[in-house]
Design an enzyme around this catalytic site. Structure first.
Site, short mmCIF file in Angstrom:
data_model
loop_
_atom_site.label_atom_id
_atom_site.label_comp_id
_atom_site.label_asym_id
_atom_site.label_seq_id
_atom_site.Cartn_x
_atom_site.Cartn_y
_atom_site.Cartn_z
N ASP A 57 -12.34 23.50 11.97
CA ASP A 57 -11.94 22.14 12.52
C ASP A 57 -12.39 21.87 13.73
O ASP A 57 -12.12 20.88 13.95
CB ASP A 57 -10.19 22.22 11.95
CG ASP A 57 -9.78 22.56 10.61
OD1 ASP A 57 -10.73 22.24 9.53
OD2 ASP A 57 -8.54 22.41 10.14
N ARG A 73 -2.24 33.54 5.70
CA ARG A 73 -1.60 32.44 6.22
C ARG A 73 0.01 33.17 6.39
O ARG A 73 0.55 33.30 5.57
CB ARG A 73 -1.42 31.30 5.65
CG ARG A 73 -3.00 30.43 5.65
CD ARG A 73 -2.87 28.89 5.45
NE ARG A 73 -4.21 28.53 5.27
CZ ARG A 73 -4.82 28.11 6.19
NH1 ARG A 73 -4.34 28.17 7.70
NH2 ARG A 73 -6.18 27.48 6.49
N GLY A 76 -6.68 30.32 14.44
CA GLY A 76 -6.59 28.96 14.79
C GLY A 76 -5.19 28.57 15.72
O GLY A 76 -4.88 29.50 16.01
N ASN A 77 -4.96 27.34 15.36
CA ASN A 77 -3.85 26.86 16.10
C ASN A 77 -2.54 27.45 15.90
O ASN A 77 -1.79 28.18 16.67
CB ASN A 77 -3.64 25.36 15.85
CG ASN A 77 -4.58 24.54 16.63
OD1 ASN A 77 -4.71 24.76 17.60
ND2 ASN A 77 -5.02 23.31 16.12
O1 F6P Z 1 -7.92 25.30 9.20
C1 F6P Z 1 -8.93 25.55 8.25
C2 F6P Z 1 -8.81 24.75 6.97
O2 F6P Z 1 -10.19 25.21 6.14
C3 F6P Z 1 -8.68 23.37 6.98
O3 F6P Z 1 -9.86 22.43 7.24
C4 F6P Z 1 -8.03 23.21 5.63
O4 F6P Z 1 -7.28 21.93 5.61
C5 F6P Z 1 -7.35 24.29 5.48
O5 F6P Z 1 -7.93 25.35 6.06
C6 F6P Z 1 -7.25 24.88 4.01
O6 F6P Z 1 -6.56 26.04 3.75
P1 F6P Z 1 -6.29 26.96 2.45
O7 F6P Z 1 -7.75 27.64 2.47
O8 F6P Z 1 -5.34 27.81 2.89
O9 F6P Z 1 -5.96 26.05 1.45
#
Ligand code: F6P
Length: 360
Positions: A139, A77, A114-115
């Site tokens: 999502d 991320r 994603g977004n």
């Molecule tokens: O964007 C996809 C997603 O799986 C969401 O549904 C969830 O809130 C988030 O990612 C969780 O992210 P991470 O794995 O970084 O905690």
């Protein structure tokens, strides 16, 4: 004409990333000629682009990955809101990404994400890079496409969880709440909730009233059913919280010692109905493992379409499925927007007509 193509996967992973990478690569080799295609894998999403962590890939790298979960490229991320901020490490992220693109002599860059990923894709396109996006996320909340790859597999997994909860809930006469991923949008919870026969579905787009949730639970109990299944989107909130901004909501919850909405709802049901309520969280299981047949097909179609865009040198776009057709949207038109469940959505109405409660 030679094509040197960069490819990265960014943000949370999902099933279908490798199937998409394979679709792009195989179609590029097939349509443009193996000798004309060079593919550069960027490791760990935009992080790899910022730090120039790239590897040359060969035809063989794309074999045997159709069914593999996760991403062979790795992902991280890298929040969009920090992209233009120079932190303690003194790294100018945007400048570095452009430098890597040039150093790797890329003709274009494919961004699977994603977004957040799409916002950075647009930023890079605005900076003059040739970018093509591909919509991934469990999502299903990317604006301008009916569906994203990864979503259907996650619906299958969440449905399986709900199916399994039914038998144990019934044996123990319990109320079982299944917390399903989806912080902003409730597509996954809505679809799995319907497929898994949930009695109550709670999603962020329809703030709930705990009195109404308890009333539905009691009504079922009074009708002779000894259990209830509640599908809860992780990002759902009640009608009072709906009046607050996201940060205020989080602050208020932290002050009250509330961990998640699902835990709070379970505690309230225990207290207000006297029935035993428990929480199950499939969590990252929803994002793991092999893509479903649907997602393998969708990912392959998206990948092949992206190769066609490369062939036409049509950039600044993101691939989409609209009304059954694979197409593409301009990044300018979709980046920064979110596709939410509309309370009047036909699927919501379908559930309501079955007697499913949304707690509103
Ligand atoms: O964007 C996809 C997603 O799986 C969401 O549904 C969830 O809130 C988030 O990612 C969780 O992210 P991470 O794995 O970084 O905690």
């Amino acid at each position: 004409m030679k094509h040197r193509i960069g490819i990265l996967t960014s943000g949370g992973d999902c099933p279908g990333l490798n199937a998409t990478i394979r679709g792009v690569a195989k179609a590029c080799y097939e349509m443009l000629g193996t000798e004309n295609v060079e593919i550069v894998g960027v490791s760990d999403g935009y992080y790899g682009l910022i730090h120039n962590i790239c590897k040359e890939m060969k035809l063989d790298d794309f074999s045997g990955i159709l069914t593999r979960g996760g991403t062979i490229l790795g992902t991280k991320r890298q929040p969009f809101k920090m992209m233009k901020v120079i932190g303690d490490d003194n790294v100018d992220k945007v400048k570095n990404m452009k430098k890597t693109y040039q150093a790797q002599k890329l003709d274009c860059l494919l961004t699977l994400g994603g977004n957040g990923t799409h916002k950075t894709s647009k930023l890079l396109a605005d900076e003059g890079l040739n970018v093509i996006g591909l919509p991934k996320t469990i999502d299903n909340d990317i604006y301008g496409t009916d569906v994203t790859f990864g979503f259907h597999t996650a619906v299958d997994i969440a449905t399986d969880a709900l199916d399994r909860l039914h038998t144990t809930a019934s044996s123990h006469s319990r109320i079982l709440l299944c917390e399903i991923m989806g912080n902003k949008a409730g597509w996954l919870t809505l679809n799995a909730g319907i497929a898994g026969g949930a009695d109550i579905i709670l999603i962020p787009e329809i703030p709930y009233d705990i009195e109404k949730v308890c009333k539905s639970v009691l009504k079922r109990n009074e009708s002779g059913k000894n259990f209830s299944i509640i599908a809860v989107a992780e990002g759902c909130f009640d009608k009072d919280e709906a009046k607050l901004k996201k940060k205020e909501r989080a602050k208020r919850r932290a002050e009250a010692g509330i961990t998640t909405a699902t835990n709070r709802i379970a505690a309230q049901i225990n207290q207000m109905t006297g029935l035993e309520a428990r929480v199950c969280v499939p969590g990252h299981m929803l994002r793991g493992g092999s893509p479903s047949a649907y997602d393998r097909i969708l990912a392959t179609q998206f990948g092949v379409y992206a190769a066609q865009l490369i062939q036409k040198q049509c950039y600044g776009m993101t691939v989409a499925k609209v009304g059954g057709e694979i197409t593409a949207n301009k990044l300018d038109d979709v980046a920064g927007k979110t596709k939410f469940v509309q309370p009047e959505d036909q699927l919501v109405q379908t559930a309501r007509n079955l007697g499913v409660s949304f707690g509103d």
